[in-house]
Design a protein around this motif. Structure first.
Motif, short mmCIF file in Angstrom:
data_model
loop_
_atom_site.label_atom_id
_atom_site.label_comp_id
_atom_site.label_asym_id
_atom_site.label_seq_id
_atom_site.Cartn_x
_atom_site.Cartn_y
_atom_site.Cartn_z
N UNK A 149 0.45 -1.39 -0.54
CA UNK A 149 0.24 -0.04 -0.09
C UNK A 149 0.88 1.27 0.23
N UNK A 150 1.48 1.97 1.08
CA UNK A 150 2.29 2.46 1.44
C UNK A 150 3.28 3.03 0.34
N UNK A 151 3.73 3.94 -0.75
CA UNK A 151 4.88 3.75 -1.03
C UNK A 151 4.81 2.68 -2.21
N UNK A 152 3.89 2.15 -2.37
CA UNK A 152 3.41 0.96 -3.65
C UNK A 152 3.27 1.40 -5.28
N UNK A 153 2.30 2.44 -5.50
CA UNK A 153 1.75 2.27 -6.57
C UNK A 153 2.90 2.63 -7.43
N UNK A 154 2.93 1.56 -8.46
CA UNK A 154 3.98 1.84 -9.95
C UNK A 154 2.57 1.85 -10.83
N UNK A 155 1.18 2.32 -10.61
CA UNK A 155 -0.37 2.61 -11.62
C UNK A 155 -0.11 3.73 -11.13
N UNK A 156 -0.24 4.84 -12.37
CA UNK A 156 -1.48 6.34 -11.72
C UNK A 156 -1.38 6.12 -13.64
N UNK A 157 -2.55 7.51 -13.54
CA UNK A 157 -2.71 8.12 -14.36
C UNK A 157 -2.71 8.28 -15.58
N UNK A 158 -1.01 8.60 -15.73
CA UNK A 158 0.42 8.58 -17.17
C UNK A 158 -0.31 6.96 -18.16
N UNK A 159 0.59 6.08 -16.57
CA UNK A 159 0.74 4.83 -17.43
C UNK A 159 -0.12 3.59 -17.06
N UNK A 160 -1.61 3.85 -16.47
CA UNK A 160 -3.13 3.64 -16.64
C UNK A 160 -2.84 3.49 -17.91
N UNK A 161 -2.98 5.13 -19.03
CA UNK A 161 -3.71 5.79 -19.76
C UNK A 161 -3.02 4.44 -21.33
N UNK A 162 -1.67 4.05 -20.68
CA UNK A 162 -0.54 3.42 -21.50
C UNK A 162 -1.32 1.85 -21.78
N UNK A 163 -1.59 1.67 -20.54
CA UNK A 163 -1.76 0.20 -20.68
C UNK A 163 -2.92 0.68 -21.48
N UNK A 164 -4.44 1.15 -21.51
CA UNK A 164 -5.29 0.84 -21.90
C UNK A 164 -4.98 1.84 -22.97
#
Length: 324
Positions: A149-164
């Motif tokens: 959880x804390x300091x864990x996210x490898x996905x935010x809106x920019x990476x998510x947009x790439x994935x999509x």
């Protein structure tokens, strides 16, 4: 002759580097992936991942979790459902595609450096996108980040947009994401995620993850997920369908939907009661069902829950599934 010989040497050199490239991305070899998916006899991606046909993926979207569970459970795949997803994006939509897996593990400085140095020599950037960079249309990015959880996210809106943009799908992510509002704005980014936090991955002074596997077996809840599994996410849970069972799941579901429609109609008409419809059908009811199905197929105005191409196949086989 000399140019052919030189070209041959160049090709051998390239082939000799392929295992290095695979290891640099922490990726399972093609031979090993084929070895671990022996029951899949169809097409594969170049890296060995099973490639369930697009037609089956499309038809899978209409399969219920119960129908999929009944078929794969009958084949002794009893631990394929992942439940309890606190964060669901587009919970009323369906997530369906071929699993592309990534595994993260807790940070160890000695291992992280070796992995990262090897990747950098081949021009790879941040470890968090080594898997993302390889995604293809129809994939579902499935990542095991051990619930961090804390300091864990490898996905935010920019990476998510790439994935999509690459896949047309969302994610199944056992870890935290950030930029939740931005992810919801993507539209059809239907996703199942363990948590949400505004913090971000591996901040200075708190390195906490490293990538250990791309296109490898991973664990999501109590499920062993293999690259190429068909991901079906709906109604708050995700089921991972082994590729060799995908067509069987789809066809069984289509039969069941037609039989359910027939049962509902006949009960409403008063011709049969619920007990008769919810038990094994005797010969006279089976004959009634097939006659109804044929008449419904011939009636072009009749709206059926299954495409007419598949109804024609069922009629040709004269098969009754009668799952209840």
């Amino acid at each position: 002759m000399k140019s052919i010989y030189s070209a041959g040497l160049l090709m051998l050199a390239f082939l000799g580097m392929m295992p290095l490239l695979s290891r640099a991305q922490q990726q399972m070899s093609k031979d090993e992936l084929i070895y671990l998916t022996p029951e899949w006899k169809g097409e594969r991606f170049p890296d060995g991942r099973p490639k369930v046909p697009d037609d089956i993926i499309t038809r899978m979207k209409d399969v219920s979790i119960e129908e999929a569970w009944a078929t794969i459970g009958g084949s002794n795949f009893n631990y394929q459902i992942a439940e309890d997803w606190p964060i669901q994006i587009n919970p009323d939509s369906v997530l369906c595609g071929r699993a592309f897996t990534t595994q993260f593990m807790p940070y160890r400085p000695d291992m992280w450096k070796q992995i990262n140095d090897r990747g950098q020599k081949l021009g790879l950037k941040g470890q968090n996108v080594w898997g993302v960079d390889q995604l293809q249309k129809g994939d579902v990015y499935v990542a095991d980040q051990f619930g961090l959880h804390k300091n864990g996210p490898t996905i935010g809106d920019r990476v998510a947009t790439t994935i999509y943009a690459k896949t047309g799908n969302g994610i199944v992510y056992d870890g935290a994401i950030r930029d939740l509002e931005g992810l919801k704005e993507i539209g059809r980014f239907t996703s199942f995620v363990s948590s949400y936090t505004p913090s971000f991955h591996n901040p200075r002074g708190d390195m906490n993850t490293m990538i250990m596997g791309v296109e490898t077996p991973i664990r999501i809840r109590q499920v062993t997920v293999m690259p190429g599994d068909v991901v079906l996410g709906k109604e708050g849970m995700v089921i991972f369908i082994p590729p060799h069972l995908a067509e069987k799941v789809v066809k069984a579901s289509e039969k069941t939907r037609l039989e359910d429609m027939f049962a509902h109609i006949r009960v409403m008409e008063g011709k049969y009661n619920a007990g008769q419809m919810d038990a094994g059908w005797p010969a006279d009811i089976r004959a009634d069902y097939l006659a109804w199905l044929k008449a419904s197929y011939d009636n072009k105005k009749m709206k059926l829950p299954v495409a007419r191409t598949q109804v024609a196949e069922i009629l040709a086989a004269s098969a009754v599934n009668n799952v209840h």
